[in-house]
Enzyme design. Structure first.
Site, PDB file in Angstrom:
ATOM      1  N   ARG A  79       0.849  -1.192   0.000  1.00  0.00           N
ATOM      2  CA  ARG A  79       0.000   0.000   0.000  1.00  0.00           C
ATOM      3  C   ARG A  79       0.884   1.240   0.000  1.00  0.00           C
ATOM      4  O   ARG A  79       1.952   1.265   0.646  1.00  0.00           O
ATOM      5  CB  ARG A  79      -0.885   0.026   1.247  1.00  0.00           C
ATOM      6  CG  ARG A  79      -2.071  -0.914   1.163  1.00  0.00           C
ATOM      7  CD  ARG A  79      -3.118  -0.422   0.152  1.00  0.00           C
ATOM      8  NE  ARG A  79      -4.284  -1.276   0.101  1.00  0.00           N
ATOM      9  CZ  ARG A  79      -4.517  -2.194  -0.837  1.00  0.00           C
ATOM     10  NH1 ARG A  79      -3.658  -2.384  -1.825  1.00  0.00           N
ATOM     11  NH2 ARG A  79      -5.620  -2.910  -0.831  1.00  0.00           N
ATOM     12  N   HIS A 133      -1.360   0.635 -10.104  1.00  0.00           N
ATOM     13  CA  HIS A 133      -2.062  -0.276  -9.187  1.00  0.00           C
ATOM     14  C   HIS A 133      -2.716  -1.435  -9.970  1.00  0.00           C
ATOM     15  O   HIS A 133      -3.941  -1.627  -9.929  1.00  0.00           O
ATOM     16  CB  HIS A 133      -3.117   0.480  -8.361  1.00  0.00           C
ATOM     17  CG  HIS A 133      -3.509  -0.245  -7.106  1.00  0.00           C
ATOM     18  ND1 HIS A 133      -3.796   0.384  -5.925  1.00  0.00           N
ATOM     19  CD2 HIS A 133      -3.669  -1.565  -6.845  1.00  0.00           C
ATOM     20  CE1 HIS A 133      -4.126  -0.502  -4.997  1.00  0.00           C
ATOM     21  NE2 HIS A 133      -4.056  -1.713  -5.548  1.00  0.00           N
TER      22      HIS A 133
HETATM   23  C1  OXD Z   1      -6.217  -5.473  -3.413  1.00  0.00           C
HETATM   24  C2  OXD Z   1      -5.672  -4.477  -4.351  1.00  0.00           C
HETATM   25  O1  OXD Z   1      -6.301  -5.211  -2.221  1.00  0.00           O
HETATM   26  O2  OXD Z   1      -5.852  -4.645  -5.572  1.00  0.00           O
HETATM   27  O3  OXD Z   1      -6.620  -6.544  -3.872  1.00  0.00           O
HETATM   28  O4  OXD Z   1      -5.041  -3.525  -3.935  1.00  0.00           O
END
Ligand code: OXD
Length: 310
Positions: A225, A273
């Site tokens: 993250r 992402h």
């Molecule tokens: C997940 C993402 O949490 O794609 O799956 O970030």
């Protein structure tokens, strides 16, 4: 049958309606904004809904993330207490993530950025051939995703270690556990791959202090993250030469703002992402099973511990 609510900023409601209708006969699938009477909703399938949104459903029994991460659910200060919190644990996504991590490891290991630079300068030049068995890859986080990435990278002969809260036993992967072993893990890591869930403990973990503990010339990869990485500290470590390159799939603000220095930094590769995208086909079996279980009053699979938040 009680209703299943769907809300996501990604345009995937029709794919999920189809895949769940095939698995849950008679499902009452309601895609936001067509939610009808909120009191009918007992199961919510969500991704990044606005804070306060979920508290409008008085009979909610389960909240299921449309991804592996659940930090977007726990970020809601008005999150209703009581419903089960569920995440996706999808082998297809695990494979996708392992491929992406392997791609970054191989690119740095095989001097991809240097050769890309030589090509831009039209220079035909060979660099010393790298040795796989002595290249030390470190996976931060050995959950479902991290363990598969570690195993995949180790299968090619890299020297792989992983760091996690508790000790793990994974063939060909050295396990470092807990805060006391983090420094030793970092000191032996040439390519650091972040695959941690976002919790209060992992927020800002990758900062100047952590980068300084990596060997000079190490690479940083993050697909955990964005909030785990202090972006200005990474830029400073790249500019000083201590960190040689970075590949990032997650950011503190997504989409990455147009004026962000990562876009144009010569030693940063930006990914939007996409390392492991949610798949309505491969993820639907477990969501259907959880709808069945929750409506039958049974315990769902892949439930998250609200205290640990992963
Ligand atoms: C997940 C993402 O949490 O794609 O799956 O970030």
């Amino acid at each position: 049958m009680p209703a299943v609510l769907f809300r996501s900023p990604n345009d995937s409601s029709e794919a999920w309606r189809k895949s769940l209708s095939e698995r849950v006969p008679g499902i009452d699938f309601r895609a936001d904004p067509n939610i009808g009477d909120p009191a009918d909703v007992e199961f919510a399938l969500v991704w990044k809904v606005p804070a306060g949104y979920l508290k409008q459903f008085p009979n909610l029994k389960a909240i299921c993330s449309l991804g592996q991460g659940v930090d977007h659910i726990f970020a809601d200060p008005d999150l209703p207490r009581g419903p089960h919190i569920i995440r996706l644990v999808d082998p297809w996504m695990g494979r996708a993530m392992a491929e992406w991590v392997l791609l970054q490891v191989l690119r740095f290991h095989r001097q991809g950025p240097e050769y890309e630079d030589l090509q831009r300068r039209k220079e035909w030049k060979s660099l010393p051939a790298p040795e796989t068995s002595t290249r030390r890859v470190g996976i931060l986080g050995l959950g479902a995703l991290g363990a598969e990435a570690a195993t995949t990278v180790a299968a090619l002969g890299f020297d792989v270690a992983g760091w996690s809260r508790t000790r793990k036993s994974i063939p060909n992967v050295t396990s470092y556990a807990g805060p006391d072993e983090l420094d030793a893990f970092l000191a032996r890591t040439d390519i650091l791959c972040g695959l941690l869930p976002l919790t209060p403990e992992t927020t800002d973990l990758m900062d100047a202090e952590l980068f300084a503990k990596l060997p000079k010339g190490a690479f940083v990869v993050n697909s955990g993250r964005g909030a785990q990485l202090v972006e200005d500290d990474l830029l400073a470590a790249l500019d000083s030469g201590h960190i040689a390159g970075a590949s990032l799939d997650v950011f503190r603000t997504e989409p990455l703002p147009l004026d962000h220095p990562f876009w144009t930094h010569p030693r940063v590769q930006v990914w939007p992402h996409v390392s492991a995208q949610t798949n309505a086909d491969s993820g639907a079996d477990q969501v259907a099973e959880n709808i069945r279980r929750v409506f039958a009053g049974e315990k769902p699979i892949n439930e998250v511990d609200p205290d640990r938040q992963y």
